[in-house]
Write a protein that holds these residues in place. Structure first.
Motif, short mmCIF file in Angstrom:
data_model
loop_
_atom_site.label_atom_id
_atom_site.label_comp_id
_atom_site.label_asym_id
_atom_site.label_seq_id
_atom_site.Cartn_x
_atom_site.Cartn_y
_atom_site.Cartn_z
N ARG A 1 3.90 8.15 -9.97
CA ARG A 1 5.09 7.52 -10.34
C ARG A 1 5.60 6.85 -9.01
O ARG A 1 6.90 6.15 -9.32
CB ARG A 1 6.18 8.72 -10.50
N LEU A 2 4.80 6.63 -8.13
CA LEU A 2 5.05 5.64 -7.03
C LEU A 2 4.57 4.11 -7.49
O LEU A 2 3.56 3.62 -7.13
CB LEU A 2 4.46 5.83 -5.75
N LEU B 1 11.84 7.75 -7.15
CA LEU B 1 11.17 7.48 -8.34
C LEU B 1 11.56 7.25 -9.41
O LEU B 1 10.98 6.51 -10.32
CB LEU B 1 10.28 9.02 -8.48
N ASP C 1 0.76 -1.23 -0.06
CA ASP C 1 -0.10 -0.16 -0.05
C ASP C 1 0.99 1.31 -0.02
O ASP C 1 1.75 1.39 0.75
CB ASP C 1 -0.86 0.02 1.29
N GLY C 2 0.68 2.07 -0.79
CA GLY C 2 1.20 3.47 -0.88
C GLY C 2 0.26 4.56 -0.13
O GLY C 2 0.65 5.80 0.20
N PHE C 3 -0.86 4.28 -0.10
CA PHE C 3 -1.74 5.25 0.73
C PHE C 3 -2.06 6.40 0.02
O PHE C 3 -2.04 6.37 -1.20
CB PHE C 3 -1.53 5.24 2.07
N ASP C 4 -2.36 7.59 0.65
CA ASP C 4 -2.75 8.77 0.05
C ASP C 4 -1.26 9.00 -0.73
O ASP C 4 -1.55 9.85 -2.01
CB ASP C 4 -2.91 10.04 1.13
N ALA C 5 -0.15 8.80 -0.49
CA ALA C 5 0.95 9.28 -0.95
C ALA C 5 0.89 8.54 -2.81
O ALA C 5 1.43 9.50 -3.63
CB ALA C 5 2.15 8.85 -0.53
N LEU D 1 14.28 3.18 -3.54
CA LEU D 1 12.91 3.32 -3.89
C LEU D 1 12.46 4.93 -4.43
O LEU D 1 11.22 5.31 -4.58
CB LEU D 1 11.91 3.32 -2.77
N ARG E 1 7.99 9.46 -2.50
CA ARG E 1 7.30 10.32 -3.47
C ARG E 1 7.82 11.63 -3.67
O ARG E 1 7.42 12.31 -4.64
CB ARG E 1 5.79 10.45 -2.72
N ALA F 1 11.40 11.47 -3.61
CA ALA F 1 12.96 11.14 -3.59
C ALA F 1 13.25 10.92 -5.17
O ALA F 1 12.66 10.01 -5.69
CB ALA F 1 13.20 10.15 -2.62
N SER G 1 6.27 5.19 1.39
CA SER G 1 5.82 6.23 0.22
C SER G 1 5.77 7.38 0.55
O SER G 1 5.88 8.16 -0.44
CB SER G 1 4.20 5.62 0.00
N TYR H 1 8.93 -6.41 1.47
CA TYR H 1 7.63 -6.23 2.07
C TYR H 1 6.79 -7.22 1.63
O TYR H 1 5.40 -6.87 1.79
CB TYR H 1 7.29 -4.69 2.06
N GLU I 1 0.69 10.67 -6.37
CA GLU I 1 1.82 10.56 -7.03
C GLU I 1 1.88 9.28 -7.73
O GLU I 1 2.35 8.22 -7.43
CB GLU I 1 3.07 10.62 -6.32
#
Lengths: 366, 366
Positions: A28-29, A324, A18-22, A322, B164, B166, B160, A79, A26
């Protein structure tokens, strides 16, 4: 060219994180479950089924039911769900397991081999990210950045308290343990900083020209090597022979006040011994990105350890590969592996961890 | 060789800065009043008188009474007493004023000229320190280090939220405003990071070979230049033409999301305009070592400003040229200037700000 016959449409399952709101904000995540490695259109336009789960859903709650008829599995390192022997026994249709990144600790490679499942990673995609992180970390430690920045944030201005532990990198002896692709990329980036460069590696650099290009000298004895360095960089794979390589015994051969950088695998450095050495001042600083436990618990000693001058901790939470830019490389790399798999073409040998009908190609972290 | 006749023993006064407990514990903090630039034995063994004051004592409280018969005055930049016209009028015997560092804003050079007082600095002694600080700052900003490190200290682990914002430095366009000694040293250190390097300077690089050595391209129009860059580095002197050069108008020509690094003089960047640009996200990050006010007050906006993703502030409190290595260079440089002065030898022309019977040689920050 990617040629798919109408006869076969694959079921592709990706277990991401999960990346959630970020991740919503975004795109590119790519490695976040929300952004699906950017593969949905590519896969669905060719008639494949694409299912994305978040690793936290767990094998029993969600994708466990689907794995029986999955053809292609995509995971991320560190993860992801652990792919055990039992997992491969259930995954009757599984043909290929792709790591959207670099690292395969989470996969029982022998089980994959037994069940004729290929395992591939996006090899090399993290080299530049980690090399940059290491050079940054060396500069951070030597120049005492975190102490300085914390003083700004704390509203203070007492320069002697920063300067007393700040140095220039120029003329320092920087030694690197391991000169693989990442290690050599670190050396290349250090050349213009006018340090003295040393290395220790069981496998010496193959070409004399390589040594000359970065003006690095090999020291064969590890204890002698560490005793010569102001800065020591760990850049080797994790395996049985390197777990806790940097322990109290080896640290006793370091010069007092050495800076240690480890953007390889956390467990190569012994957690308690490193924390004790920093607290005593035997280590002047430690910068690490990878930890021995992921995610690190709130009370992990590496989160709060400091040297006697209240600095020297430049830890980050395993994000260096990690960026982008790195995530874009992973996404492109997975797509290339998929295209080759669908077309029945050979894969890039560097990406192959377990090949078709082949034995293991790599050791962990290589 | 340093030859002193018995006929003349000099009175040498150094106005330095308190280093407190840090300076007592660390003798390599040469610029601290406690450590006297390491000159006491050298001066006294030759029969000179050596008096050291802390800048905070102020002209009226302490050294003011002594200045009337001082021959040689040593000061440090930024935190020294201001040497005004009135000061030079009182300093009847003063022959030479030496800056134990680089920078002479605190000296009224015209007054020194009128009173035939030579002014010298230890030129070049901060070049490597500042070049290293700039490369570190670029990597910090682009790789989003401070957000990552704060997450470690805060006990959290949400990758994240770091990733987001980086990036890798590789393939970014890095532009440098000013290619003097420091600027060129920065470019040299950036070469192996595989960026695209641009520069803007009224005085282009003299040698085509220099441009080729670091593979840098000149852009003549400043607005066009800033619009092409992902990272912009300020590396020019401060003077009337460069105060607030980076203001709201010029910032409006930056790409959205540019990183800005200024380890030259703080006042080249407009304080409020930079803070507003970072807060809006127009700047993705700002790293500065020098401020427009020294010491910066507790409520200076550059202490607390952040981008909309709660990062992008990599400020430090003007310590980059105070590393122990730099302080050793200043101490050695002052000793060399003293030896030449005592022996009646010519000084290194690079060190001369105001020469004997000469006009001004340098502009501030050059």
């Amino acid at each position: 060219m990617c040629i798919i016959t109408d006869a076969y449409r694959y079921k592709v399952l990706a277990i991401l994180c999960d990346g959630f709101d970020a991740a919503v904000a975004e795109p590119r995540l790519y490695s976040a479950a929300e952004n699906e490695l950017g593969l949905r259109q590519f896969l669905e336009s060719q008639g494949h089924e694409y299912i994305v789960f978040s690793a936290k859903d767990g094998a029993e709650d969600g994708f466990g039911k689907l794995i029986g008829d999955t053809d292609v599995l995509i995971t991320i390192p560190f993860y992801s769900t652990v792919l055990t022997r039992e997992f491969f026994e259930k995954a009757k249709n599984l043909k290929i397991c792709i790591v959207a990144g670099v690292g395969f600790d989470h996969i029982d490679l022998n089980a994959a081999l037994v069940h004729s499942v290929q395992v591939l990673e996006v090899s090399g995609a993290s080299v530049v990210s980690i090399a940059e992180q290491v050079v940054m970390s060396i500069l951070l430690l030597v120049r005492n950045f975190t102490t300085a920045h914390e003083m700004v944030e704390g509203g203070e201005w007492q320069l002697s308290h920063i300067a007393r532990n700040a140095f220039d990198l120029e003329n320092k002896v920087v030694g690197i343990i391991g000169t693989g692709r990442i290690g050599y990329s670190i050396l290349e980036r250090l050349v213009p900083f006018d340090c003295q460069l040393l290395y220790w590696d069981d496998n010496p650099l193959k070409l004399e020209e390589q040594e000359q290009a970065v003006n690095v000298r090999r020291i064969r004895d590890l204890k002698e090597f560490v005793s010569l360095c102001d800065v020591i960089v760990v850049s080797i794979p994790l395996h049985e022979g390197t777990i806790s390589l940097v322990n109290r015994e080896l640290l006793s051969h370091f010069r007092k006040g050495t800076w240690l950088v480890n953007c390889a695998r956390g467990a190569i450095c012994n957690m308690d011994d490193v924390a004790a050495a920093l607290r005593s001042g035997h280590l002047r600083g430690y910068a690490g990105d990878s930890w021995n436990i992921h995610p690190a618990p709130k009370d992990h000693p590496w989160r709060s350890m400091k040297n006697p001058l209240h600095g020297g901790n430049c830890m980050t939470p395993h994000y260096s590969a990690l960026t982008l830019d790195a995530q874009a490389r992973y996404a492109r790399g997975v797509k290339t592996i998929l295209e080759r798999f669908f077309a029945g073409e050979d894969q890039d040998p560097d990406d192959v961890v377990v090949g078709v009908g082949q034995s293991l190609r790599k050791v962990c972290g290589q």
